[in-house]
Enzyme design. Structure first.
Site, mmCIF file in Angstrom:
data_model
loop_
_atom_site.group_PDB
_atom_site.id
_atom_site.type_symbol
_atom_site.label_atom_id
_atom_site.label_comp_id
_atom_site.label_asym_id
_atom_site.label_seq_id
_atom_site.Cartn_x
_atom_site.Cartn_y
_atom_site.Cartn_z
ATOM 1 N N TRP A 61 -0.279 17.149 12.246
ATOM 2 C CA TRP A 61 -0.402 15.404 11.833
ATOM 3 C C TRP A 61 0.471 15.117 11.177
ATOM 4 C CZ3 TRP A 61 0.979 15.228 6.766
ATOM 5 C CH2 TRP A 61 0.614 16.500 6.183
ATOM 6 N N TRP B 207 -1.654 24.568 15.773
ATOM 7 C CA TRP B 207 -1.537 23.600 16.187
ATOM 8 C C TRP B 207 -0.043 23.583 17.681
ATOM 9 C CZ3 TRP B 207 -3.002 19.590 13.829
ATOM 10 C CH2 TRP B 207 -3.568 19.699 12.312
ATOM 11 N N ASN C 198 -6.247 -1.233 12.473
ATOM 12 C CA ASN C 198 -6.433 0.085 11.343
ATOM 13 C C ASN C 198 -6.930 1.173 11.881
ATOM 14 O OD1 ASN C 198 -6.830 1.360 8.624
ATOM 15 N ND2 ASN C 198 -9.036 0.802 9.749
HETATM 16 P P1 FAD Z 1 -6.705 -5.418 5.538
HETATM 17 O O1 FAD Z 1 -7.626 -4.990 6.205
HETATM 18 O O2 FAD Z 1 -6.033 -6.674 5.734
HETATM 19 O O3 FAD Z 1 -6.420 -4.867 4.125
HETATM 20 C C1 FAD Z 1 -5.486 -5.322 3.173
HETATM 21 C C2 FAD Z 1 -4.368 -4.429 2.332
HETATM 22 O O4 FAD Z 1 -5.186 -3.166 1.707
HETATM 23 C C3 FAD Z 1 -3.272 -3.817 3.460
HETATM 24 O O5 FAD Z 1 -2.681 -4.837 3.375
HETATM 25 C C4 FAD Z 1 -2.678 -2.267 2.999
HETATM 26 O O6 FAD Z 1 -2.297 -2.868 1.326
HETATM 27 C C5 FAD Z 1 -4.689 -2.513 1.885
HETATM 28 N N1 FAD Z 1 -5.180 -0.870 2.838
HETATM 29 C C6 FAD Z 1 -5.981 -1.386 4.015
HETATM 30 N N2 FAD Z 1 -6.366 0.115 4.804
HETATM 31 C C7 FAD Z 1 -5.537 0.817 4.028
HETATM 32 C C8 FAD Z 1 -5.864 2.008 4.217
HETATM 33 N N3 FAD Z 1 -6.769 3.057 4.509
HETATM 34 N N4 FAD Z 1 -5.346 3.711 3.045
HETATM 35 C C9 FAD Z 1 -4.496 2.584 1.950
HETATM 36 N N5 FAD Z 1 -4.104 1.148 2.357
HETATM 37 C C10 FAD Z 1 -5.505 0.513 3.116
HETATM 38 N N6 FAD Z 1 -1.261 1.503 5.465
HETATM 39 C C11 FAD Z 1 0.216 0.988 5.169
HETATM 40 O O7 FAD Z 1 0.475 -0.093 4.224
HETATM 41 N N7 FAD Z 1 0.631 1.609 5.483
HETATM 42 C C12 FAD Z 1 1.184 2.691 6.144
HETATM 43 O O8 FAD Z 1 2.363 3.376 6.306
HETATM 44 C C13 FAD Z 1 -0.257 3.361 6.749
HETATM 45 N N8 FAD Z 1 -0.230 4.451 7.971
HETATM 46 C C14 FAD Z 1 -1.489 4.360 7.669
HETATM 47 C C15 FAD Z 1 -1.647 5.478 9.045
HETATM 48 C C16 FAD Z 1 -3.142 6.249 9.361
HETATM 49 C C17 FAD Z 1 -2.749 7.356 10.402
HETATM 50 C C18 FAD Z 1 -3.668 5.268 8.916
HETATM 51 C C19 FAD Z 1 -5.491 5.837 9.928
HETATM 52 C C20 FAD Z 1 -4.092 3.925 8.030
HETATM 53 C C21 FAD Z 1 -2.469 3.874 8.085
HETATM 54 N N9 FAD Z 1 -2.529 2.976 6.636
HETATM 55 C C22 FAD Z 1 -1.062 2.526 6.776
HETATM 56 C C23 FAD Z 1 -3.156 2.167 6.226
HETATM 57 C C24 FAD Z 1 -4.040 0.671 7.076
HETATM 58 O O9 FAD Z 1 -4.486 0.987 8.699
HETATM 59 C C25 FAD Z 1 -3.591 -0.617 6.919
HETATM 60 O O10 FAD Z 1 -2.960 -0.553 5.880
HETATM 61 C C26 FAD Z 1 -3.897 -1.816 7.517
HETATM 62 O O11 FAD Z 1 -3.932 -1.537 9.024
HETATM 63 C C27 FAD Z 1 -2.589 -2.652 7.006
HETATM 64 O O12 FAD Z 1 -3.537 -4.050 8.100
HETATM 65 P P2 FAD Z 1 -3.845 -5.238 6.838
HETATM 66 O O13 FAD Z 1 -2.999 -5.195 6.633
HETATM 67 O O14 FAD Z 1 -4.199 -6.151 8.324
HETATM 68 O O15 FAD Z 1 -5.448 -4.562 6.751
#
Ligand code: FAD
Length: 478
Positions: free
Chosen positions: A359, A306, A341
């Site tokens: 990371w 890193w 996302n």
């Molecule tokens: P939607 O697409 O509407 O999804 C519905 C629900 O599914 C979300 O509200 C969430 O609870 C769950 N979800 C969706 N994608 C993921 C995923 N990849 N992993 C786990 N759960 C998911 N999500 C968080 O809730 N908290 C975080 O701290 C978080 N940090 C992230 C960091 C990185 C680097 C990345 C790539 C993703 C992260 N995510 C996190 C996952 C995801 O990006 C978000 O959950 C999502 O963008 C939330 O928007 P939404 O509610 O409109 O999602």
């Protein structure tokens, strides 16, 4: 207070009245004392970030309103506070919904034990998951490390019914000498940022209900394909509501399911379920691999070279990298506590693969900035992007922010929204202004490094450097 409460309901990450199993159970025993404890002692490694504190403050205010002002708030070590409350008011029962972060599991197990020794009945419930981590295991009893079989196993299980018990007869009591003033939790200081946040979000159960309704009417029909495009209203934005438990995932799932059946949107809904199951998968991973917030799951990455550069890091944090999609995402994050996302994946990939920054440093920034900051989802996602996690993206999958931008923000609406200085930039160059002849930009009144930064790194060479760094790592037996 007229009479002693029979039970304490300890609200934690379940800041709602609907579909709340601990609350439903409490309703059957008589008068209830509803409490919230800000525990800054046991989670010292991951103190709440700035955006989470803001959200929590407003969510608690909303919960208190739903409880007609009966929520008692405390700050300190939960075991001391609970012991004092049960002794002072001769309380016989303590109820809560379970949490799954390693420090919470350890704390809650100890609390349960100590209260039971005092003769208190303690009951805990599942209020945050579709299925708890120990309910979705491989046939040999081990936890899944790969998403697809986890998902398949999850999908054959029946989703529980939403609890529709009428809580109208619940009676709450407020002890005279306890603090119900949220200000004493010292969660936020009002400033321009926090005022702006109020125009973006409505924390609390009713806000979660509204977001769900909006998603059903405007997002679900286009979710499958639309969810990749950051400027479309195709995603639910339910993540902070789910994180703080203002909406249960069971209710979210069942509401989406009912609506999808009535509107013939089952295919779209399946993609949404898949995301909810990613949430379950992350929770399960953190539950069974508690060190993943600090250590590479794939030990091969322990020797990763890193780079340390505070200059590059702050350009990434501030959204000043010269790559408009990255900058749009990072600025959306700083201003609203949220990032789409796809853009989260691209900005994270850029940090760990183009800037070669660890990371854990990126995860820490997101932890502080996201309103949905969630230990499991955040740290599992970062390890996934970095390639160091279980079932992680193959290392060579390095997102190119320019190609991604052209594909998922082709009209640059998202970019123009968050990087307004590029509004006059010709569409031909807006995804990568550094590639434009300076006279073409100047004709539109844009001067690189004055109006907008030139690219901080070159994509091709940094990609090669990342691949070489990865190749230099020796395979390690896990
Ligand atoms: P939607 O697409 O509407 O999804 C519905 C629900 O599914 C979300 O509200 C969430 O609870 C769950 N979800 C969706 N994608 C993921 C995923 N990849 N992993 C786990 N759960 C998911 N999500 C968080 O809730 N908290 C975080 O701290 C978080 N940090 C992230 C960091 C990185 C680097 C990345 C790539 C993703 C992260 N995510 C996190 C996952 C995801 O990006 C978000 O959950 C999502 O963008 C939330 O928007 P939404 O509610 O409109 O999602």
């Amino acid at each position: 207070m007229t009479s002693n409460p029979k039970a304490i309901i300890w609200f934690r990450q379940d800041l709602r009245l609907r579909d709340n199993p601990a609350l439903t159970y409490a309703a059957s025993v008589g008068e209830v004392l509803p409490i919230y404890i800000l525990d800054e002692k046991n989670n010292s490694n991951f103190p709440l970030g700035r955006a989470s504190r803001w959200w929590l403050n407003h969510s608690l205010r909303s919960l208190d309103k739903s409880l007609n002002g009966a929520l008692c708030t405390f700050r300190g070590d939960p075991i001391k506070i609970l012991k004092e409350l049960v002794s002072t008011y001769q309380i016989e029962n303590v109820f809560w919904n379970r949490s799954y972060e390693p420090w919470q599991v350890e704390r809650d197990t100890a609390i349960k034990h100590k209260l039971q020794i005092m003769g208190i009945k303690v009951e805990s419930f599942n209020g945050s998951m579709l299925h708890e981590p120990w309910e979705v295991l491989k046939p040999d009893g081990h936890p899944y490390k790969v998403f697809t079989p986890f998902y398949k196993q999850h999908r054959i299980k029946t989703i529980p019914q939403t609890d529709t018990v009428n809580l109208g007869h619940l009676r709450f009591v407020i002890p005279n000498q306890h603090n119900t003033d949220l200000k004493s939790l010292n969660l936020i200081s009002e400033n321009d940022w926090s005022k702006n946040m109020m125009s973006e979000w409505t924390p609390g159960e009713e806000g979660g209900e509204k977001a769900l309704k909006l998603f059903l009417s405007q997002g679900l029909y286009q979710y499958k394909l639309g969810r990749d495009f950051p400027e479309r209203n195709a995603v639910s934005k339910l993540s902070p509501h789910l994180h703080f438990g203002e909406l249960s995932p069971i209710r979210a799932w069942n509401e989406v399911n009912n609506y999808a059946i009535s509107e013939n949107l089952e295919t779209q809904a399946e993609h949404f379920y898949r995301e909810l199951v990613w949430r379950e998968f992350s929770c399960s991973l953190l539950y069974y691999f508690p060190e993943l917030t600090v250590k590479n799951i794939n030990k091969r990455f322990n020797a990763f070279p890193w780079q340390k550069s505070s200059e590059l890091l702050s350009r990434w944090q501030d959204g000043e990298t010269g790559y408009p999609l990255i900058d749009a995402g990072m600025r959306q994050l700083s201003r609203t506590g949220y990032m789409h996302n796809r853009v989260r994946m691209i900005t994270a990939s850029f940090l760990v693969k183009n800037l070669l920054i660890d990371w854990r440093i990126g995860a820490e920034w997101f932890w502080d900035s996201l309103v949905d900051a969630d230990l499991a989802n955040n740290y599992c996602s970062w390890q996934w992007v970095a390639g160091s996690g279980v079932d992680a993206a193959p290392y060579f999958r390095i997102f190119n922010p320019v190609t991604q931008s052209k594909k998922f923000d082709s009209e640059a609406k998202y970019i123009k929204n968050w990087v307004p200085e590029l509004v006059p930039c010709p569409n031909k160059y807006i995804h990568d202004p550094s590639s434009a002849p300076s006279k073409d930009l100047q004709q539109q009144g844009i001067k690189l490094d004055k109006d907008y930064p030139s690219a901080i790194v070159e994509l091709k060479t940094t990609r090669e450097a990342a691949l070489n760094a990865y190749k230099s790592l020796k395979a390690v037996s896990q």
